[in-house]
Design a protein around this motif. Structure first.
Motif, mmCIF file in Angstrom:
data_model
loop_
_atom_site.group_PDB
_atom_site.id
_atom_site.type_symbol
_atom_site.label_atom_id
_atom_site.label_comp_id
_atom_site.label_asym_id
_atom_site.label_seq_id
_atom_site.Cartn_x
_atom_site.Cartn_y
_atom_site.Cartn_z
ATOM 1 N N ASP A 174 20.534 10.333 -2.175
ATOM 2 C CA ASP A 174 21.692 9.455 -2.355
ATOM 3 C C ASP A 174 22.800 10.169 -3.122
ATOM 4 O OD1 ASP A 174 20.462 7.417 -0.983
ATOM 5 O OD2 ASP A 174 20.087 6.167 -2.752
ATOM 6 N N ALA A 175 22.431 10.893 -4.175
ATOM 7 C CA ALA A 175 23.432 11.627 -4.956
ATOM 8 C C ALA A 175 24.108 12.685 -4.101
ATOM 9 C CB ALA A 175 22.774 12.263 -6.178
ATOM 10 N N GLU A 176 23.350 13.373 -3.256
ATOM 11 C CA GLU A 176 23.925 14.387 -2.371
ATOM 12 C C GLU A 176 24.897 13.753 -1.377
ATOM 13 O OE1 GLU A 176 24.927 17.979 -1.057
ATOM 14 O OE2 GLU A 176 23.547 17.647 -2.718
ATOM 15 N N ALA A 177 24.539 12.583 -0.859
ATOM 16 C CA ALA A 177 25.417 11.885 0.089
ATOM 17 C C ALA A 177 26.716 11.456 -0.591
ATOM 18 C CB ALA A 177 24.706 10.668 0.690
ATOM 19 N N VAL A 178 26.630 10.957 -1.818
ATOM 20 C CA VAL A 178 27.826 10.555 -2.557
ATOM 21 C C VAL A 178 28.689 11.775 -2.852
ATOM 22 C CG1 VAL A 178 28.663 9.640 -4.762
ATOM 23 C CG2 VAL A 178 26.797 8.485 -3.566
#
Length: 85
Positions: free
Chosen positions: A73-77
């Motif tokens: 999720d952090a990578e996507a954000v």
């Protein structure tokens, strides 16, 4: 007659559908979805062009822990925000 494993699998599948969980692990939410759902809980989300890509990397790295985001999720954000930087 179904085996116990088949019954458990069917129950888990129906539970996932009922709760709205993605059945496929590749059904990852987009960075903009994660950003809009999480960042506004504590503060006003900042526009992507407010910071540079390097600044966003530091910010997302720190906020990942506070927001309890998964690595994915952090990578996507970060990908979403860095794209607008």
């Amino acid at each position: 007659m179904h085996s116990v494993n088949q019954v458990l699998w069917i129950g888990a599948l129906l539970g996932a559908v009922a709760l709205g969980y993605p059945l496929d692990a590749s059904a990852q939410r987009s960075g903009v979805e994660i950003w809009s759902e999480n960042c506004g809980r504590c503060h006003l989300p900042q526009p992507a062009n407010r910071y540079t890509a390097d600044q966003w990397e530091t910010i997302v790295s720190n906020m990942r822990l506070v927001a309890r985001l998964t690595d994915a999720d952090a990578e996507a954000v970060l990908e979403f925000l860095s794209g607008g930087a």
